[in-house]
Design a protein around this motif. Structure first.
Motif, PDB file in Angstrom:
ATOM      1  N   SER A  43       0.837  -1.211   0.000  1.00 55.91           N
ATOM      2  CA  SER A  43       0.000   0.000   0.000  1.00 55.91           C
ATOM      3  C   SER A  43       0.866   1.253   0.000  1.00 55.91           C
ATOM      4  O   SER A  43       0.497   2.273  -0.576  1.00 55.91           O
ATOM      5  CB  SER A  43      -0.923  -0.008   1.219  1.00 55.91           C
ATOM      6  N   ASP A  46       1.807   1.902  -3.574  1.00 56.38           N
ATOM      7  CA  ASP A  46       0.702   2.538  -4.314  1.00 56.38           C
ATOM      8  C   ASP A  46       0.578   4.008  -3.942  1.00 56.38           C
ATOM      9  O   ASP A  46       0.298   4.865  -4.785  1.00 56.38           O
ATOM     10  CB  ASP A  46      -0.607   1.809  -4.019  1.00 56.38           C
ATOM     11  N   GLN A 352      -8.623  -0.744   0.377  1.00 62.96           N
ATOM     12  CA  GLN A 352      -7.363  -0.354  -0.244  1.00 62.96           C
ATOM     13  C   GLN A 352      -7.444  -0.500  -1.752  1.00 62.96           C
ATOM     14  O   GLN A 352      -6.943   0.350  -2.500  1.00 62.96           O
ATOM     15  CB  GLN A 352      -6.214  -1.218   0.306  1.00 62.96           C
ATOM     16  N   ASN A 356      -6.953   2.476  -4.246  1.00 67.70           N
ATOM     17  CA  ASN A 356      -5.944   2.390  -5.304  1.00 67.70           C
ATOM     18  C   ASN A 356      -6.561   2.651  -6.674  1.00 67.70           C
ATOM     19  O   ASN A 356      -5.948   3.285  -7.541  1.00 67.70           O
ATOM     20  CB  ASN A 356      -5.278   1.012  -5.287  1.00 67.70           C
ATOM     21  N   GLN A 360      -5.461   5.629  -9.061  1.00 64.75           N
ATOM     22  CA  GLN A 360      -5.042   5.343 -10.429  1.00 64.75           C
ATOM     23  C   GLN A 360      -5.815   6.220 -11.421  1.00 64.75           C
ATOM     24  O   GLN A 360      -5.243   6.745 -12.381  1.00 64.75           O
ATOM     25  CB  GLN A 360      -5.269   3.872 -10.741  1.00 64.75           C
TER      26      GLN A 360
END
Length: 947
Positions: A43, A46, A352, A356, A360
């Motif tokens: 994480s 990311d 998560q 993410n 993104q």
């Protein structure tokens, strides 16, 4: 005895099975703990990826970076600090302290710093005490690299080691278990529960355990310690993809605790078996099978289901006996804990993954509405029963610009879009006005919903809470709300998650704002806000495609300002910039949505009009634009007035391609500038840039270098004295192989190019030289020379004239410069400045072709004029046209009132000459007096008609 022996064998077999189960369960447990830490690193990776794409990071805005990092730390409990450092080790940005507090801190001596510079991907440091946080940490870092692979900064996150394995400890088998995490050097990062023998920040002191870890990377073993106790040890390595063995997770559990109750059951059963003896052999065996065997089978089956990850196992009510009930209770407790932990882990993983996905989409510059809609959907999946909406405020900060609510009825979302947050209506309005989270447990009774309550209740919305969405500078830019079908208040966990979603929404909005600003800057001129040339060309190409299918006319307009360079050099570039902004604003106000505006170069603008959008003829619009440009403007405390020239290319008459139309509009603009007509349409016959014209220009340059030009002279006489007073010098070109070229064929080409300056100086030089020869012979004649509009725009022209007068030793008042009205009015401000400087030398100034140009009487008294030359068209028509005679009479009277002499051009008959004498005209020239003659013929003329 056989019963006792059988019991011993049975219990021994079950002991082995339970030991095997405990080993498998311990391995599974330690793997889950290692996975927790691996997920933390994943994480973090990311998070690094999302941060590195933020415009404020790319733009190196460290002040905003500190605010952004500080916001991230608020809800990230696993980190002490997040920030960036330069490749020299200097701290650039930290979530803990502002940039000015970090100037003296340097990290270049840290081992992880050097590794991050030369290794790709994520690196994990050893245990150390952070220089910014002052706390024990391990640090995760990665290098931000340029396109060529060279690092330009390091992005880091210092992990709170006290949070490691804490959540996993809640699911341990018993309070006797120990879970410990080490770095790659064997230094203890955390151990739960805390023990004096395991000190954080020190190398693990258990030698036998160290030897076991050195032999195997992972697995489970029974370790016998020096005090005789046996411990079940399970360990696993974890880390990043680049450094998979950065950390070691160790789980320890005493074996005697796990088997103590089995042994106790064994001795009780054995004692019973001995007391009963042979008499109860059969009954004892059956009893063992029914009581012990059944209980152990139930326990073994439950343990097997646990090992398979089936955490819904419950066995307490299935066994009998206190000991078995206790063991079953522990198994049930473990199953509940593991099930709860797995559910939390699954939910955390889903959160998560959702976060993410949003990050993104932000990094990929997806449309803001799509990103926020996905965020609303992800948030709804994590808040049971919640319906999420996101309101965005308009730039005025008062009205709602849009409402994104994927699960709310469209009619309700439309009603939210009409909100005015100044009235603090509803939960969202109150949250935005008060800049805080607002909770409404029951919409039916909340006063803030009074005026819009029915909207909500009609759609079965009973409760709501809302967070304000803040920009980086603290402004409220919207609100995130969660609605429920039943009255009630949110849990703390739901509030925290919705707050995190609000911060992600803020990040998306801020990123979109930066992206849109960059996109606007890429398409618009920074100074004027108009389209850049390449964007204007693209819009023109689109318009051409549309016009081709609809047979619509288009007009491409080029506009250039006069005197812009002089304003820049005289008053400074800041005044020139203000002027360009003023012109752009006036054009925008005049054109509005009826056309496209672009800035094509320094002082040139491009405009595009579609015939269907025009409210007046294009000629009238062009004149309105010129009038608007000419309006005085105050810049830097000085009132200025400028002018402009416009060229118009009409589609499809002037071309069908974008570059052709723009080139032709530019050609027409230069023609309008040269002729002083204000604006001009493209005319292919007068295109200065055709191949023939370009070839002619090349020949003109060659002619000047090869001395192919010569002068003719036309006499000028004083009408009252009938004596010659001077000559007008007229340029002629004897082109090899083509004969004498009329001036009307080559002068427009010369005037369009920079050749006009050396050509004018050549004429002046030759004319002054000839005049000097006449003076040497006793003929004190004057010489008149025509100059173009471009000559008057040169600030060096007066000094060049003075230099030529000095070279030929000729008094300045013997030279008269003839300038057309149009040449002066092309750029009146600059022309007046140059004319006054020429007049100050002593050179006489004449207005040529007076009456045919575009001058204003308000300018005439400002001009340093000595002579007005009436255009031959009025002289020629004077006998047959009373209006022409009236005009001539008026010009003569006006000139004499201004103390200016008058010369009549084109006098071709005796009647016109006598009429001019009656009207009081001072001088005359024309075919009646003499055609233009060569220099030698002029000498003979002077001998016969002395001055």
């Amino acid at each position: 005895m056989p019963s006792f022996a059988g019991l011993c064998l049975y219990v021994y077999e079950q002991r082995g099975y339970l030991t095997e189960y405990s080993t498998e369960n311990a391995e599974r447990f330690v793997q889950l703990a290692a996975h927790d830490e691996s997920w933390l690193f994943s994480s973090t990776r990311d998070m690094f990826k999302a941060i590195s794409h933020m415009p404020l990071i790319i733009g190196q805005n460290w002040a905003q970076c500190h605010d952004y990092m500080r916001g991230l730390l608020k809800d990230q409990k696993s980190y002490h600090d997040i920030g960036l450092m330069s490749v020299s080790g200097q701290s650039l940005c930290s979530g803990l302290h502002p940039p000015e507090a970090l100037r003296e801190i340097n990290f270049s001596d840290r081992d992880y710093f050097q590794r991050a510079l030369y290794e790709t991907g994520i690196i994990v440091s050893d245990y150390h005490v952070g220089r910014i946080s002052g706390k024990p940490v391990i640090l995760v870092a990665t290098a931000l690299r340029k396109a060529d692979g060279q690092p330009w900064a390091l992005l880091y996150a210092s992990l709170d080691i006290t949070s490691m394995v804490r959540a996993r400890h809640a699911a341990q088998h018993s309070n006797e278990s120990i879970i410990t995490i080490l770095d790659r050097n064997g230094v203890v990062l955390n151990s739960i529960p805390p023990l004096p023998s395991i000190e954080i920040g020190q190398v693990l002191g258990d030698v036998r355990l160290q030897e076991l870890l050195a032999r195997t990377k992972e697995g489970s073993h029974i370790l016998k310690r020096r005090d005789g106790s046996e411990w079940l040890i399970s360990h696993a390595r974890t880390g990043t993809d680049e450094d998979p063995h950065a950390l070691t997770v160790i789980y320890q559990h005493p074996t005697e605790k796990a088997l103590a109750k089995i042994y106790r059951t064994f001795w009780i059963s054995g004692a019973l078996a001995l007391l009963l003896g042979l008499l109860t052999l059969v009954l004892g065996w059956v009893g063992i099978q029914m009581i012990v065997g059944r209980n152990v089978r139930y326990l073994a089956a439950a343990a097997k289901r646990l090992s398979q990850g089936k955490y819904d196992t419950r066995v307490t009510k299935m066994v009998s006996g206190q000991e078995f009930t206790d063991i079953a209770g522990q198994l049930d407790h473990m199953a509940k804990a593991l099930g709860r932990q797995e559910a939390q882990w699954e939910q955390s993983l889903q959160r998560q993954q959702g976060q993410n996905k949003i990050l993104q989409m932000i990094a990929q510059n997806r449309p803001l509405d799509d990103t926020l809609r996905t965020l609303a959907q992800v948030t709804q999946t994590q808040i049971e029963g919640g319906l999420v909406s996101i309101l965005l405020l308009a730039p005025d900060g008062v009205h709602v610009q849009s409402c994104i609510a994927p699960s709310l009825p469209d009619s309700y979302a439309e009603a939210l879009s009409q909100l005015n947050c100044e009235n603090a209506l509803g939960t969202c309005g109150a949250a935005m006005v008060q800049n805080r989270v607002v909770v409404t447990p029951d919409i039916a009774t909340d006063p803030a919903w009074e005026s819009i309550r029915e909207y909500a209740l009609d759609h079965d919305l009973r409760a709501c809470w809302s967070h304000p969405i803040l920009a980086a500078d603290g402004r409220v830019v919207g609100a995130l709300a969660v609605y429920f079908r039943k009255p009630g208040s949110p849990s703390m966990e739901d509030l925290q998650f919705s707050k995190m979603a609000t911060e992600v929404a803020s990040m998306a909005i801020e990123h979109n704002r930066h992206h849109e600003a960059l996109r606007y800057q890429s398409r618009h001129d920074v100074l004027t806000g108009l389209y850049k040339r390449e964007v204007f060309t693209t819009r023109l190409e689109t318009a051409l495609n549309d016009a081709a299918s609809s047979s619509q006319r288009l007009y491409v307009v080029n506009l250039t300002l006069h005197g812009f360079k002089e304003i820049n050099s005289t008053f400074g570039h800041h005044v020139g910039d203000d002027l360009l902004r003023t012109v752009a604003r006036r054009l925008h106000n005049l054109v509005g949505s009826n056309g496209d505006l672009g800035r094509s170069s320094g002082d040139e603008f491009a405009l595009l009009f579609r015939q269907g959008d025009l409210t007046m003829p294009i000629r009238d619009l062009a004149q309105e634009i010129l009038n608007e440009i000419r309006r005085p403007v105050e810049l830097d405390g000085t009132e200025m007035q400028i002018s402009a020239s416009i060229g118009i290319a009409e589609y499809p008459v002037a071309g069908t391609e974008a570059d052709v139309l723009m080139r032709h509009a530019d050609s027409a603009m230069h023609r309008a500038e040269r002729e002083g007509s204000g604006f001009a349409f493209y005319d292919a016959s007068q295109n200065e840039r055709t191949p023939n014209r370009l070839l002619l220009l090349s020949d003109l340059r060659h002619a000047l270098d090869s001395d192919e030009f010569f002068l003719h002279f036309q006499p000028q006489i004083n009408l009252r004295r009938r004596r010659t007073v001077g000559f007008e010098a007229l340029l002629r070109w004897q082109r090899p192989g083509k004969g004498l070229v009329p001036p009307g064929h080559f002068m427009p080409v010369a005037e369009y190019s920079d050749l006009i300056h050396p050509l004018t100086l050549w004429v002046l030089d030759k004319a002054l030289g000839q005049c000097r020869l006449w003076h040497n012979k006793g003929h004190h004649a004057t010489i008149s020379v025509n100059v173009s509009a471009r000559n008057l725009l040169s600030q060096e022209f007066p000094a060049q004239i003075q230099k030529l007068l000095a070279r030929h030793n000729l008094p300045a008042h013997y030279l008269e410069l003839e300038i057309t009205e149009s040449a002066i009015m092309l750029d009146a401000t600059r022309s007046l400045s140059v004319l006054h400087r020429i007049r100050a030398i002593g050179v006489r100034i004449a207005i040529d072709d007076f009456g045919t140009g575009h001058s204003s009487l308000s300018y005439l008294h400002k001009l340093p004029v000595d002579n007005l030359k009436i255009d031959q068209s009025f002289i020629r028509d004077m006998d047959n046209d009373k209006e022409s005679q009236t005009i001539v009479d008026s010009i003569i009277g006006l000139a004499h009132n201004l103390k200016v002499s008058v010369t009549a051009e084109g006098v071709e008959d005796q009647r016109s000459l006598m009429r001019l004498l009656q009207l009081g005209c001072d001088f005359a020239q024309g075919y009646l007096i003499s055609r233009p003659i060569s220099a030698s013929d002029a000498d003979a003329w002077l001998e016969e008609n002395r001055c």
